[in-house]
Design an enzyme around this catalytic site. Sequence first.
Site, PDB file in Angstrom:
ATOM      1  NE  ARG A   1      63.790  41.027  37.792  1.00  0.00           N
ATOM      2  CZ  ARG A   1      63.972  40.922  36.488  1.00  0.00           C
ATOM      3  NH1 ARG A   1      64.263  39.759  35.775  1.00  0.00           N
ATOM      4  NH2 ARG A   1      63.512  41.990  35.668  1.00  0.00           N
TER       5      ARG A   1
ATOM      6  NE  ARG B   1      76.375  39.089  37.806  1.00  0.00           N
ATOM      7  CZ  ARG B   1      77.629  39.169  37.422  1.00  0.00           C
ATOM      8  NH1 ARG B   1      78.585  39.290  38.118  1.00  0.00           N
ATOM      9  NH2 ARG B   1      78.244  39.168  36.042  1.00  0.00           N
TER      10      ARG B   1
ATOM     11  CG  PHE C   1      66.083  43.192  41.084  1.00  0.00           C
ATOM     12  CD1 PHE C   1      66.817  44.122  41.670  1.00  0.00           C
ATOM     13  CD2 PHE C   1      64.649  43.190  41.025  1.00  0.00           C
ATOM     14  CE1 PHE C   1      66.268  45.455  41.941  1.00  0.00           C
ATOM     15  CE2 PHE C   1      64.187  44.375  41.140  1.00  0.00           C
ATOM     16  CZ  PHE C   1      64.935  45.655  41.663  1.00  0.00           C
TER      17      PHE C   1
ATOM     18  CB  ALA D   1      66.616  44.833  34.691  1.00  0.00           C
TER      19      ALA D   1
ATOM     20  CD  GLU E   1      70.066  41.485  36.874  1.00  0.00           C
ATOM     21  OE1 GLU E   1      69.193  41.439  35.942  1.00  0.00           O
ATOM     22  OE2 GLU E   1      69.555  41.298  38.020  1.00  0.00           O
TER      23      GLU E   1
HETATM   24  N1  MTE Z   1      79.634  42.832  35.780  1.00  0.00           N
HETATM   25  C1  MTE Z   1      80.701  43.588  36.699  1.00  0.00           C
HETATM   26  N2  MTE Z   1      82.150  43.273  36.295  1.00  0.00           N
HETATM   27  N3  MTE Z   1      80.269  44.428  37.689  1.00  0.00           N
HETATM   28  C2  MTE Z   1      79.282  44.472  38.066  1.00  0.00           C
HETATM   29  O1  MTE Z   1      78.792  45.373  38.777  1.00  0.00           O
HETATM   30  N4  MTE Z   1      76.727  44.031  37.794  1.00  0.00           N
HETATM   31  C3  MTE Z   1      75.936  42.984  37.188  1.00  0.00           C
HETATM   32  C4  MTE Z   1      76.111  42.465  35.755  1.00  0.00           C
HETATM   33  N5  MTE Z   1      77.391  42.394  35.570  1.00  0.00           N
HETATM   34  C5  MTE Z   1      78.058  43.956  37.430  1.00  0.00           C
HETATM   35  C6  MTE Z   1      78.463  43.057  36.274  1.00  0.00           C
HETATM   36  C7  MTE Z   1      74.486  43.503  37.395  1.00  0.00           C
HETATM   37  S1  MTE Z   1      73.614  43.333  38.554  1.00  0.00           S
HETATM   38  C8  MTE Z   1      73.726  43.801  36.320  1.00  0.00           C
HETATM   39  S2  MTE Z   1      72.129  44.110  36.228  1.00  0.00           S
HETATM   40  C9  MTE Z   1      74.326  43.913  34.727  1.00  0.00           C
HETATM   41  O2  MTE Z   1      75.750  43.471  35.015  1.00  0.00           O
HETATM   42  C10 MTE Z   1      74.282  45.381  34.303  1.00  0.00           C
HETATM   43  O3  MTE Z   1      74.941  45.744  33.187  1.00  0.00           O
HETATM   44  P1  MTE Z   1      74.244  45.191  31.781  1.00  0.00           P
HETATM   45  O4  MTE Z   1      72.684  45.479  31.901  1.00  0.00           O
HETATM   46  O5  MTE Z   1      75.216  46.141  30.865  1.00  0.00           O
HETATM   47  O6  MTE Z   1      74.606  43.773  31.590  1.00  0.00           O
HETATM   48  N1  HPA Z   2      65.240  44.639  38.007  1.00  0.00           N
HETATM   49  C1  HPA Z   2      66.655  45.249  38.290  1.00  0.00           C
HETATM   50  N2  HPA Z   2      66.448  46.497  39.062  1.00  0.00           N
HETATM   51  C2  HPA Z   2      65.188  47.132  39.094  1.00  0.00           C
HETATM   52  C3  HPA Z   2      64.024  46.369  38.402  1.00  0.00           C
HETATM   53  C4  HPA Z   2      64.260  45.043  37.792  1.00  0.00           C
HETATM   54  O1  HPA Z   2      63.249  44.571  37.572  1.00  0.00           O
HETATM   55  N3  HPA Z   2      63.062  47.193  38.600  1.00  0.00           N
HETATM   56  C5  HPA Z   2      63.636  48.311  39.336  1.00  0.00           C
HETATM   57  N4  HPA Z   2      64.645  48.221  39.298  1.00  0.00           N
HETATM   58 MO1  MOS Z   3      71.343  44.360  38.645  1.00  0.00          MO
HETATM   59  S1  MOS Z   3      70.755  43.669  40.238  1.00  0.00           S
HETATM   60  O1  MOS Z   3      69.692  44.483  38.210  1.00  0.00           O
HETATM   61  O2  MOS Z   3      71.779  46.021  39.223  1.00  0.00           O
END
Ligand code: MTE
Ligand code: HPA
Ligand code: MOS
Length: 800
Positions: free
Chosen positions: A346, A378, A380, A547, A749
């Site tokens: 990524r 976050r 990735f 993701a 993210e």
């Molecule tokens: N927001 C809060 N409050 N807490 C979290 O742990 N994780 C982040 C983001 N926002 C996170 C957050 C990450 S790493 C991801 S991948 C996405 O939320 C996952 O949730 P979603 O796919 O429902 O947006």
């Molecule tokens: N993003 C976040 N998490 C993941 C992914 C990705 O592309 N692939 C496997 N886990």
């Molecule tokens: Mo978020 S790093 O894809 O949990």
Amino acid sequence: MSDPMSAESGPVPARDASGLARGASLPADGPIVAGGASRSLRHESAAMHVSGSATYIDDMPEPKGLLHVVPGLSTRAHARILSMDLDAVRAAPGVVRVLTAADIPGHNQISPVGKNDEPLLAEDLVSYYGQPIFAVVAETRAAARRAARLARIEYEELPAILDIAQARAAGGALVWRALEMTRGDVLAGLAAAPRRLSGQVTMGGQEHFYLEGQAALAQPGEEGEMRVWSSTQHPTETQHMVAHVLDRPSNLVTTEIRRMGGGFGGKESQANTPACLAALAAELTGRAAKMRLDRDDDMVMTGKRHDFVVEYDVGFDDDGRILAVDMVLAARCGWSADLSGPVTDRALFHADNAYYYPDVRLRSEPLKTNTQSNTAYRGFGGPQGIVAAERVIEEVAFATGLDPLDVRLRNVYGTGTRDLTPYHMTVEDSIAAEIMEQLARDCAYRDRRAALRAANRDSPFVRRGIALTPVKFGISFTATHYNQAGALVHVYTDGSVQVNHGGTEMGQGLHTKMVQIAMREFGLASDRVRITATTTGKVPNTSATAASSGADLNGMAVLDAVRRIKDRLTAFAAGHWNVAPEAVRFLPDGVHVGETIVPFPDLTRAAYLARVSMSSSGFYKTPKISWNPDTGRGRPFYYFAYGAACAEVAIDLLTGETRIERVDILHDAGRSLNPAIDIGQIEGAFVQGAGWLTMEELVWDSAGRLRTHAPSTYKIPACSDRPRIFNVALLEAAPNREDTIFRSKAVGEPPFVHGVAVLHAISDALASLDSYRTCPRLDAPATPETILRTAERLRPRAGG
Ligand code: MTE
Ligand code: HPA
Ligand code: MOS
């Protein structure tokens, strides 16, 4: 506003100088009348969050006879275990059992990618300082902690490789295949370019610092059943790992999670260790067992964001047009593969950020080291690739004397031309230029830049800088098969609804958005739709909530389930009241059946008596995507999310400290599912991104021991570090051109990347020291020490 989804996003609140929101980002919940919630429905747990009544794993009522598990960690970075004397541990007061690798009935393997390089408990080799070797099971946590210190382990030390430089010097062993992406002929492109330069950018890692540490509680049942409550972003993987470790089929293991106190990627794979150790303790003792990591143990044991060193070679012309880019992106991955393969992939997918590179070659180097196994965080890997892309832009700007914003605008992806990414996916909707231009106008970037430069001339100690950076972020798991989701919706006879889906709640508001979808479709108020804990017993074979695709994937699965039920109710109502199916509509004031309005509970009771099924599963898989790492080609992303941030900072040249004076963000969430929640995501992500690049610093000593292992030594942003002025706006009238859930875009993210504007604003402030002649080549984190060191390098020598 009666429809929880359909209203266009309204104007976004401005913020006053105190940084507090004015108006709509603290939306009223709307009265709880049928369909009466606003689109900015407040977080389903908001009241519980602020009153402290939301239940996390460690708050659950403790089962009778609960035992506590504490890990015993390696005190060497790389060593053979010669002997292990655990007698004193076993004899310590309160200890019930001590677990070692030999006690594992199934597989001592928890690699999330099936690489078999990650034992749950070390056997004869330890690969990092902090690796779990054994676990103490005791009547209390305090007793287990005290006992764990009594172990006597003899090691034969082996050479330890701690960072990227050492890994390369030792031959560059990898935890995963390197990836190469090429388009055109980069060497020819570089050779033909009128101008050329090369350099290197270094960026640090980042501790997740979720408020709730890793935690799991396991309860044995009959005939080999095991229930595990785990603070995990990936209940299905946790279920599988527990099943492998205990050597039993998945149908005996159930994983459940109501909510996490933050995950940020740190609980995508690394929640498995506590879950497996708790389950192992429960299995061997027949009693419930809980493992809740102490903050120090959590920081020492678990992986973090990957730090990177990126080498770049860029060819360009006098107008600041990039002609060729060659990059090697090396990452410290730690001792095992974990998710480092997809993370470094990524990084490559984002090493173009929003820019078109005519000839390009990108290569990853996922290096193996004797440190924690770095993991999802976050973005990735995306943010790391983007930091490299923006450094290249900055270099070209200094080399040509152009405003970096103009270099950005000249190189941004076109639509219909200059639109092919290094992985041969066409960018169909490049809106980065429009967003940058609109933001630059709205926040008066050019005037402020000129004014700051003039003011810096007369300011010996405080220098100001400004930068405006874009983000383009690819949405979908790059492993195509992860892009699927399931849901299970029940409508009860009283007309109340229960929504289950495969995604997990970690504070991001996913459950709220899922409730809104059911509310809108059934025409119900929020108090009629209940979201339940996520459990593998209700929705199986799920992907991690990661993701940023939680709402995209699960939202469509919820919609599918709801529509199946609606179809059956519609057919029933049409027959029962003798109208055409098209005359049945689910609206906030009730179900319209021809001219009649039937209250939803009346319909559900009648449907029940007529033996209509009011429960359905739902399923979704993302269309259009594919990706082949062997050819480096495909369409890994369903679409891109865009945005831009403008940051203004002041740096103090005496102390090296930075203050973020003002930040303006314009972000593309498509047709936002919930503007209040999305603005909260953008604000939080920005602060987390700025923290990564300015103040959070991980330090290991020469023995490989993490010295920044607690809040006492690891500094994350505090409230006082937020920008003095903080304006966040959603891009208006910007529905997703792809058919996503109600045309929204993922938001979790992408806005993390807005923190990059702060790094570049600091760099701009530093550049004033030599009258903006050279690129400061500011590395991250731009801590006070780094800022002072960079300033030292840039300042003209006395008399010279
Ligand atoms: N927001 C809060 N409050 N807490 C979290 O742990 N994780 C982040 C983001 N926002 C996170 C957050 C990450 S790493 C991801 S991948 C996405 O939320 C996952 O949730 P979603 O796919 O429902 O947006
Ligand atoms: N993003 C976040 N998490 C993941 C992914 C990705 O592309 N692939 C496997 N886990
Ligand atoms: Mo978020 S790093 O894809 O949990």
